[in-house]
Design an enzyme around this catalytic site. Sequence first.
Site, PDB file in Angstrom:
ATOM      1  N   ASP A  17       0.853  -1.196   0.000  1.00  0.00           N
ATOM      2  CA  ASP A  17       0.000   0.000   0.000  1.00  0.00           C
ATOM      3  C   ASP A  17       0.885   1.240   0.000  1.00  0.00           C
ATOM      4  O   ASP A  17       1.741   1.396   0.869  1.00  0.00           O
ATOM      5  CB  ASP A  17      -0.889  -0.040   1.252  1.00  0.00           C
ATOM      6  CG  ASP A  17      -1.691   1.237   1.431  1.00  0.00           C
ATOM      7  OD1 ASP A  17      -1.935   1.922   0.423  1.00  0.00           O
ATOM      8  OD2 ASP A  17      -2.072   1.535   2.586  1.00  0.00           O
ATOM      9  N   ASN A  19      -0.363   4.545  -0.127  1.00  0.00           N
ATOM     10  CA  ASN A  19      -0.960   5.804   0.349  1.00  0.00           C
ATOM     11  C   ASN A  19      -1.655   5.689   1.702  1.00  0.00           C
ATOM     12  O   ASN A  19      -2.416   6.572   2.101  1.00  0.00           O
ATOM     13  CB  ASN A  19      -1.935   6.362  -0.698  1.00  0.00           C
ATOM     14  CG  ASN A  19      -3.123   5.430  -0.917  1.00  0.00           C
ATOM     15  OD1 ASN A  19      -3.139   4.310  -0.403  1.00  0.00           O
ATOM     16  ND2 ASN A  19      -4.109   5.892  -1.662  1.00  0.00           N
ATOM     17  N   ASP A  21      -4.069   3.863   2.889  1.00  0.00           N
ATOM     18  CA  ASP A  21      -5.497   3.559   3.103  1.00  0.00           C
ATOM     19  C   ASP A  21      -5.718   2.086   3.448  1.00  0.00           C
ATOM     20  O   ASP A  21      -6.856   1.634   3.569  1.00  0.00           O
ATOM     21  CB  ASP A  21      -6.339   3.968   1.892  1.00  0.00           C
ATOM     22  CG  ASP A  21      -6.037   3.139   0.659  1.00  0.00           C
ATOM     23  OD1 ASP A  21      -5.096   2.294   0.707  1.00  0.00           O
ATOM     24  OD2 ASP A  21      -6.720   3.324  -0.369  1.00  0.00           O
ATOM     25  N   ASP A  25      -1.824  -1.196  -3.814  1.00  0.00           N
ATOM     26  CA  ASP A  25      -2.159  -0.398  -4.998  1.00  0.00           C
ATOM     27  C   ASP A  25      -0.983  -0.398  -5.992  1.00  0.00           C
ATOM     28  O   ASP A  25       0.072  -0.993  -5.730  1.00  0.00           O
ATOM     29  CB  ASP A  25      -2.528   1.033  -4.580  1.00  0.00           C
ATOM     30  CG  ASP A  25      -1.524   1.608  -3.596  1.00  0.00           C
ATOM     31  OD1 ASP A  25      -0.316   1.399  -3.820  1.00  0.00           O
ATOM     32  OD2 ASP A  25      -1.941   2.232  -2.592  1.00  0.00           O
ATOM     33  N   ASP A  94      -5.286  -9.820 -15.790  1.00  0.00           N
ATOM     34  CA  ASP A  94      -6.323 -10.803 -15.533  1.00  0.00           C
ATOM     35  C   ASP A  94      -7.511 -10.442 -16.423  1.00  0.00           C
ATOM     36  O   ASP A  94      -7.896  -9.278 -16.508  1.00  0.00           O
ATOM     37  CB  ASP A  94      -6.734 -10.730 -14.052  1.00  0.00           C
ATOM     38  CG  ASP A  94      -7.038 -12.097 -13.465  1.00  0.00           C
ATOM     39  OD1 ASP A  94      -7.905 -12.789 -14.028  1.00  0.00           O
ATOM     40  OD2 ASP A  94      -6.418 -12.455 -12.453  1.00  0.00           O
ATOM     41  N   GLU A 265      -7.441 -20.195 -16.999  1.00  0.00           N
ATOM     42  CA  GLU A 265      -7.784 -20.859 -15.740  1.00  0.00           C
ATOM     43  C   GLU A 265      -8.978 -21.768 -16.008  1.00  0.00           C
ATOM     44  O   GLU A 265     -10.022 -21.288 -16.453  1.00  0.00           O
ATOM     45  CB  GLU A 265      -8.127 -19.837 -14.660  1.00  0.00           C
ATOM     46  CG  GLU A 265      -8.293 -20.514 -13.295  1.00  0.00           C
ATOM     47  CD  GLU A 265      -9.324 -19.861 -12.391  1.00  0.00           C
ATOM     48  OE1 GLU A 265      -9.278 -20.111 -11.180  1.00  0.00           O
ATOM     49  OE2 GLU A 265     -10.210 -19.120 -12.881  1.00  0.00           O
ATOM     50  N   HIS A 338      -4.115 -16.821  -5.484  1.00  0.00           N
ATOM     51  CA  HIS A 338      -4.972 -16.098  -4.533  1.00  0.00           C
ATOM     52  C   HIS A 338      -6.188 -16.915  -4.099  1.00  0.00           C
ATOM     53  O   HIS A 338      -6.975 -16.438  -3.287  1.00  0.00           O
ATOM     54  CB  HIS A 338      -5.416 -14.789  -5.176  1.00  0.00           C
ATOM     55  CG  HIS A 338      -6.257 -15.029  -6.404  1.00  0.00           C
ATOM     56  ND1 HIS A 338      -5.734 -15.587  -7.561  1.00  0.00           N
ATOM     57  CD2 HIS A 338      -7.567 -14.846  -6.642  1.00  0.00           C
ATOM     58  CE1 HIS A 338      -6.703 -15.710  -8.450  1.00  0.00           C
ATOM     59  NE2 HIS A 338      -7.825 -15.274  -7.917  1.00  0.00           N
ATOM     60  N   ASP A 339      -6.369 -18.099  -4.676  1.00  0.00           N
ATOM     61  CA  ASP A 339      -7.516 -18.941  -4.315  1.00  0.00           C
ATOM     62  C   ASP A 339      -7.115 -20.156  -3.489  1.00  0.00           C
ATOM     63  O   ASP A 339      -7.974 -20.959  -3.125  1.00  0.00           O
ATOM     64  CB  ASP A 339      -8.210 -19.462  -5.589  1.00  0.00           C
ATOM     65  CG  ASP A 339      -8.822 -18.361  -6.428  1.00  0.00           C
ATOM     66  OD1 ASP A 339      -9.240 -17.330  -5.858  1.00  0.00           O
ATOM     67  OD2 ASP A 339      -8.888 -18.526  -7.664  1.00  0.00           O
TER      68      ASP A 339
END
Length: 570
Positions: A17, A19, A21, A25, A94, A265, A338-339
Amino acid sequence: MDITGAVYQIYPRSFADSNGDGIGDLGGILAHLDHLQALGVDVLWLSPIYCSPQDDNGYDISDYQDIDPAFGTLEQFDELLAAVHGRGMKLVMDLVVNHTSDEHPWFVESRSSPDSPKRDWYWWRRPRPGMAAGAAGAEPTNWASAFSGPAWELDEASGEYYLHLFSPKQPDLNWENPQVRQAVYAMMGWWLDRGVDGFRMDVINMISKDVGPDGHLHDGRPVEGSPYGDGSASYICGPRIHEFLQEMHQEVFAHRDGQLLTVGEMPGVTVEEAVLFTDPARAEVDMVFQFEHVDLDHGPGGKFDPRPLRLTDVKASLGRWQEGLEEVGWNSLYWNNHDQPRVVSRFGDDSPAHRVASATCLATLLHLHRGTPYVYQGEELGMTNAPFDSIQDFRDIESVNHYRHAVAAGADAETVLAGLRWTGRDNARTPVQWTSGPNAGFTTGTPWIAVNPNHDVVNAEAARADPDSVFHHYRRLIELRHTEPVVALGDFTMLVPHHEQVYAFTRRLGDVELLVVCNVSGDDVRADLPGGWADAELLIGNRPDVVVPGEEGLLRPWEARVHRRTCGNQ
Ligand code: GLC
Ligand code: CA
């Protein structure tokens, strides 16, 4: 496509990250390109960064041609792309086109009226004959959604249902409609014109549905204990899937120069289908992500009902894929994305005593197969599953919905949580651990999902400083792939297929031969391996410290070795 490279997957929300938040990003990615270059990867794949209501963390896209403000801007994207190219790497996007967000203008228009010119861009159907809209079981088919509940959502205004194989905020596009296909191809061309190097195609083998001439969709096989059925026979590698991918290739890629990468995929894809998808002569995709090896520890109740993994099953599965794609087609190789839960926790041993050895053992095993390896962010650090305490610690729609549905149906909450802790996707989504400092250096704010407390030990700063770290082992494996052609291209022969602890194989290209031996266990193990390797060079090992002279046949816990010889030197 350059098939001798390695791909690194970034899940931007959890990468870094810039910034404060709490959400990763594009600025965060830009700031960490040194790390990726030091690792030596060739291609970066970014999970979705497009505008999205973030119902499924960006896999629900409301504008394909802009960046979500949480991640940055198109200008920043261009800057990132130039920086990636400047470092000799490629960038792959993606592509999520089985469905859009329900907030995409296409769907907003489609939903506005049964007479909308875009009505047919999605799958709208009336209730089951003889049943009232909204009544239990009135859905047009009995299909379950991947995220619990039915795959159909009623639109009260029109009394019709729309199909969503995933969340109700992810309506399925109707690929039967040529306008949909042309709109998707145009969007892909727009990104390629911008300079991206290809696409990872989300659940791309689900875009063709088995639809009757009258528009009828078929009920799926009933599932015991569930009001919904398994509709997958109607949408996994459906009747027109090869036609659609060939058309996409023709319209989007065929006339372009350059080394573009396409990877599909494909849940539920078989070896036989994968040969067709990846046969260069058929011009569909370069490679597929198959799921067989990451489904082996799923029990009768599915992914959240895990069972122990047997190494012999992994060998039988990966071995069959090696063999099936040896003449025609190409493999992609992965443990993580990520899965999937973290591989060191799932198939290795994440205790302090064995974490580094088991992570490097599994890495060696995978990266020495024939195919293109994928490294998922944090895998190169040996990041582990997270210590989720209660359901409040989970963020993923799949886990949260599963918990809600299972508990409502009477399941024991602790048992359900145990399943989520084991296979839940949030394990992969905790922030990348950059330092031992506050929030692992991921953010100066409050991270959107908790940082794993083990970042005091497991972090990039420490790993880069330690030559024996998981990071440097991945770096050496990738380097080896670049310098030793047999790693990417050699033939594959499985050894000792029935051994429950040792995973061993040979690779061969021309007169160069490799022997790969991995002890996938925490015990000392002896393996009966072929002779003739006693004098062979040790190319790479993860425990060089423990080889005892005269005891070359003995493998220490999680030891992995790669030996090299040239024929004639036997
Ligand atoms: C793919 C993605 C997964 C997503 C799903 C729906 O499997 O990898 O993260 O939830 O498709 O888009
Ligand atoms: Ca941010």
